[in-house]
Scaffold this motif. Structure first.
Motif, mmCIF file in Angstrom:
data_model
loop_
_atom_site.group_PDB
_atom_site.id
_atom_site.type_symbol
_atom_site.label_atom_id
_atom_site.label_comp_id
_atom_site.label_asym_id
_atom_site.label_seq_id
_atom_site.Cartn_x
_atom_site.Cartn_y
_atom_site.Cartn_z
ATOM 1 N N ASP A 211 0.814 -1.281 -0.049
ATOM 2 C CA ASP A 211 0.053 -0.196 0.053
ATOM 3 C C ASP A 211 0.836 1.234 -0.039
ATOM 4 O OD1 ASP A 211 -2.662 1.252 0.398
ATOM 5 O OD2 ASP A 211 -1.835 1.911 2.248
ATOM 6 N N HIS A 215 1.576 4.050 -3.344
ATOM 7 C CA HIS A 215 1.481 5.398 -3.283
ATOM 8 C C HIS A 215 2.737 6.176 -3.612
ATOM 9 C CE1 HIS A 215 0.421 9.533 -1.885
ATOM 10 N NE2 HIS A 215 1.174 9.537 -0.717
ATOM 11 N N THR A 218 3.820 6.560 -7.363
ATOM 12 C CA THR A 218 2.794 7.821 -7.928
ATOM 13 C C THR A 218 3.537 8.955 -7.376
ATOM 14 O OG1 THR A 218 0.953 6.485 -7.962
ATOM 15 C CG2 THR A 218 0.851 8.709 -8.315
ATOM 16 N N ARG A 498 -1.988 11.744 1.531
ATOM 17 C CA ARG A 498 -2.944 11.945 0.284
ATOM 18 C C ARG A 498 -3.138 13.303 -0.284
ATOM 19 N NH1 ARG A 498 -0.852 7.383 1.272
ATOM 20 N NH2 ARG A 498 -1.904 5.339 0.590
ATOM 21 N N ARG A 501 -1.386 14.935 -3.115
ATOM 22 C CA ARG A 501 -1.826 14.094 -4.586
ATOM 23 C C ARG A 501 -3.277 14.369 -4.975
ATOM 24 N NH1 ARG A 501 -1.451 7.498 -5.081
ATOM 25 N NH2 ARG A 501 -2.792 7.327 -6.942
#
Length: 512
Positions: A211, A215, A218, A498, A501
């Motif tokens: 996981d 992330h 990316t 997050r 992003r």
């Protein structure tokens, strides 16, 4: 709060993340309870018949040929847990222990371990009560599974051992159970062995790492695009037709991300037709998708391995539906150790190429007219000089950590366990590599955003503007030197979290 149900088919990666990181409640399905009941009936029958069966009526490991009389078999299971809870070192993080307990309950619920449903339910009760056994870092060799870490968990079920307190201190296991209104479990034949003979620790860490890595890979495309834009690089190497002729899946995804992130940039447009512009950018810029893409493909391999393990019965011996109890080697962690080592290598290289872009951004001879170290008043100010040192030091550590653990077998148990996987060690260092990668990408985020700010009045891409705004909010504008450590920590948060992003994706569309 969501509830995760353990079925006779197991759980999903999303279930593990929900329990480990978001404290989801856990329950066991009726079909899983039935499967365990049927499996236990076979062990009870063996007990009545008095047949010698490993782990039921014998000792363990090198003591497998030592017969244990019926009146001492419960004692055998309790002694096993106490002796195997022999780990040392700092406690493992709460999320790792929670993932490990859920996965052991999952394995028992598949109905091939011969334990009473009570045993799996007791693990679930610990999870639902928020009780996390104190599980030391060192002790597992990844063969016969994660014996020592799982034994530390099983010891708490027995009302012994230690629990991780809210403030990081050790709490007595018996007190923790009592405070939660839970009673210690009395183990029956086979149950102690079934509680510890699994790959659940290394699998849990691998699932958590998958996981995180997905992330971070990316975000590596995001920080690469920022650096390329700030250095007046070209977006031509990221055109889809170029990557279609070398059809590695991850490479195509990474190139598409970077190409999208660079669109709509006045910075890029300013030099697009400049005849003095470099014909070819440096490898660290032009080959970003080839490295990050290969890492993505490695991630896919590791995810496939973890998915197979999630539906696997990992125990020894196993209880088959036809009544046989067979010794296996399914507890050996080689598949997971290899996957963790391979992913650590890939993640280390994602960080290595990112650090090279940071170095170019800070070097006045290669940054295409940016000030030295991105310091507007260089000399009096050092800018991001030492931030790059930090990235370089972390990259160097990742190179050391990328050395595979899974080739380092050490024989144990009187040569009965003469080859071990070191899968636990591989998974532990993978977590460290990914944490280090977060730091390297944070430095690239900071450098890329500052570089773009220094290109004003030219405006960056929509993605670049989002990054510049986010970094400015935590680190200010390029100017006189400031205390850098808090800025670095804040940028780590932007990479690991997050929010940034999501802000970028709102402006440019979803990233893969």
């Amino acid at each position: 709060m969501s509830t995760v149900t353990i079925t006779a088919a197991g759980v999903t990666p999303a279930d593990v993340l929900a329990v480990a990181r978001r404290d989801a409640k856990v329950q066991i399905s009726a079909d899983a309870l039935a499967a365990m009941t049927a499996s236990r009936a076979i062990v009870d029958n063996i007990e009545r018949e008095g047949r010698p069966v490993y782990g039921v009526s014998t000792g363990f490991g090198a003591l497998a040929n030592t017969f244990v009389s019926p009146d001492r078999r419960a004692e055998l299971q309790h002694s096993l847990i106490r002796s195997h809870a022999a780990g040392v070192g700092a406690p493992m993080p709460r999320e790792v222990v929670r993932a490990m307990m859920l996965l052991r309950a999952r394995s028992l619920a598949l109905g091939r371990s011969g334990v009473r449903p009570l045993i799996a339910q007791s693990l679930v009760d610990l999870l639902n009560a928020g009780i996390t056994p104190w599980t030391p870092e060192h002790g597992s060799l990844g063969a016969s599974g994660d014996l020592a870490p799982l034994a530390h968990c099983a010891l708490v079920l027995m009302g012994e051992g230690w629990v991780l307190g809210a403030d990081g201190t050790r709490v007595d296991g018996a007190k923790a159970l009592a405070d939660a209104g839970l009673r210690p479990v009395e183990l029956a034949a086979k149950e102690g062995l079934a509680l510890i003979n699994g790959t659940d620790g290394m699998l849990g860490m691998l699932l958590l790492a998958l996981d995180d890595a997905a992330h971070l890979f990316t975000m590596a495309d995001v920080t690469a695009a920022l650096a390329i834009e700030a250095m007046l690089g070209s977006d031509r190497p990221f055109q889809p037709e170029i990557h279609a002729i070398r059809p590695h899946p991850g490479q195509g995804v990474s190139a598409a991300n970077i190409h999208r992130l660079l669109q709509g940039s006045a910075v890029m447009d300013s030099h697009r037709d400049d005849i003095d512009h470099a014909v070819q950018d440096a490898y660290s810029m032009r080959c970003a998708p080839q490295v990050a893409g290969a890492a993505r493909d490695t991630l896919d391999f590791a995810a496939t391995t973890a998915a197979r393990e999630l539906v696997s019965v990992v125990d020894n011996p196993v209880v088959l539906p036809d009544g046989r109890v067979e010794s296996t080697g399914n507890f050996h962690g080689a598949p997971l150790g290899f996957a963790a080592d391979f992913l650590a290598i890939a993640a280390a290289e994602v960080g290595a190429i990112a650090e090279r872009r940071v170095d170019r951004l800070l070097d006045v001879t290669r940054s295409r007219d940016l000030p030295p170290f991105l310091a507007p008043d260089a000399g009096v100010n050092s800018g991001l000089m030492i931030a790059q040192y930090t990235a370089a030091g972390v990259v160097a550590e990742n190179r050391r950590l990328a050395s595979p653990a899974s080739v380092d077998s050490v024989p144990t148990s009187g040569m009965q366990e003469d080859h071990v996987s070191m899968g636990w060690a591989a998974a532990v260092k993978l977590r460290r590599v990914l944490d280090n990668l977060t730091s390297v990408l944070a430095v690239e985020l900071l450098a890329g955003a500052r570089g773009l700010r220094l290109r004003a009045p030219l405006t960056p891409s929509p993605a670049g503007r989002a990054a510049v705004e986010a970094v400015a909010a935590v680190g200010g504008e390029p100017g006189p030197d400031v205390f850098m450590a808090p800025v670095m920590e804040a940028c780590r948060g932007l990479v690991a979290g997050r929010e940034l992003r999501e802000r970028i994706e709102t402006r440019v569309g979803p990233l893969q």
